[in-house]
Design an enzyme around this catalytic site. Sequence first.
Site, PDB file in Angstrom:
ATOM      1  CB  THR A  48      -0.806  -0.171   0.898  1.00  0.00           C
ATOM      2  OG1 THR A  48      -2.362   1.293   1.009  1.00  0.00           O
ATOM      3  CG2 THR A  48      -0.296  -0.247   2.427  1.00  0.00           C
ATOM      4  CG  ASN A  49       1.306   4.165  -2.582  1.00  0.00           C
ATOM      5  OD1 ASN A  49       2.173   3.562  -2.584  1.00  0.00           O
ATOM      6  ND2 ASN A  49       0.890   4.388  -4.008  1.00  0.00           N
ATOM      7  CG  HIS A  50       2.878   6.544   4.201  1.00  0.00           C
ATOM      8  ND1 HIS A  50       2.408   6.059   5.345  1.00  0.00           N
ATOM      9  CD2 HIS A  50       4.153   6.231   4.001  1.00  0.00           C
ATOM     10  CE1 HIS A  50       3.704   5.296   5.986  1.00  0.00           C
ATOM     11  NE2 HIS A  50       4.801   5.184   5.297  1.00  0.00           N
ATOM     12  CB  VAL A  55      -3.629   5.290  -7.374  1.00  0.00           C
ATOM     13  CG1 VAL A  55      -3.538   3.166  -8.315  1.00  0.00           C
ATOM     14  CG2 VAL A  55      -4.629   5.716  -6.802  1.00  0.00           C
TER      15      VAL A  55
END
Length: 403
Positions: A211-213, A279
């Site tokens: 995931t991304n922050h 995203v």
Amino acid sequence: MSTVLDGKHITLGVTGSIACYKAIDLASKLTQANANVDVILTKGASKFVTTLAFAAITHRPVVTDVFDPQSELSIDHVALAERSDSIVIAPATAHTIAKMAHGLADDALTTTLLATQAPVIVAPAMDAHMFDNPATQANVRLLEERGVTFIGPASGRLASGLIGKGRLVETPEIIGCISAALGRHGDLAGKKIVVSAGGTEEAIDPVRVITNHSSGKMGYAIAEAARDRGASAVLVSTPTALPAPYGVRMVNVRSALDMRDAINHECRDADAVVMAAAVADWRPVSTADQKIKKGASNEWAIELTKTPDIIAGLAADSLVKVGFAAESQDLIANAQSKLVSKGLDLIVANDITAEDAGFASDTNRVTILDREGGADDLPLMSKYDVGVNILDRVRPLFRRDIS
Ligand code: C5P
């Protein structure tokens, strides 16, 4: 932060429920948002909370009695009704709801309610059986048919110790409801604005994700700002810690592919899309059905494939497209090249290395770039105000006429 509540006259009616103490917080938050808050306490409410508490918070006199010579209403009994931009009753008892439904005006609150033209919002709080009672339900329906907005009650633990539907909804939800009511005829009325938020989750197996922050705060604030100007706002969001904003339609997604499908679907009849989501650029080529065991090896290589670029892939010519560029170096040059390569109308560039701007903070410092080479360098401000600024720049770009 300047919201739709700024300078507005809100009358807060407080009736006799144990949830009265929460109305002090509501009065405080409305006052902090620069609204002029006139509080009316019913006789029942005065048994739970004092006029002093509200007067100290709102810096305005509190009304309890139409005939009190100290009260403005003793001279002009419809003064608050005419001045109010919105009237909110929180908490609202079954008794006050019944009086409203039948047009009684036997105290300061019901007199004001009968005389007002302003939008009325009712947040009930009572025993679950009282709320479920056919008499209360019929009163609620009657008032809804007459244009009164009901919010809640929420389910949970009630003062009686029972679990049921009867709790006053939380302050942010009531504030969202008031804001939506005040903004419904705003300059974005009739427009559909789709906003993405949060970091996508790309599943490796049933327990692990890439995931991304992203706290989601930026996207949620843009959706709220759009709602407060009358737009029909849709938030396509990954799971975040934030409550769903009142009056914003939520579409819950997890992965980049889910988000792409939801965005494509929602944008078929939208006027603008703002991609505030982080995203993931890569996702695992395949997702294991079962949890992958640690095994003996110290290394593990996961094969990744690129995710589709959602905003670049949106075909609709009628759509105003706004992207974000979160950069740690060469902010403007990188954002400018993304604006062109993704076919955007605007790009919001933010330097993620700044401490007071970016991921989890409530503030952001951004530069908004347009296709003509314009660069608007905005100072540090709340994420809501960043949303307002983005929407100010989106508005003249709408392809379809604003009604
Ligand atoms: O290329 P980069 O990820 O920096 O681009 C950022 C902008 O593009 C953001 O608005 C982001 O939401 C959007 N984006 C997208 N689809 C992707 C990756 C990013 O729409 N797969």
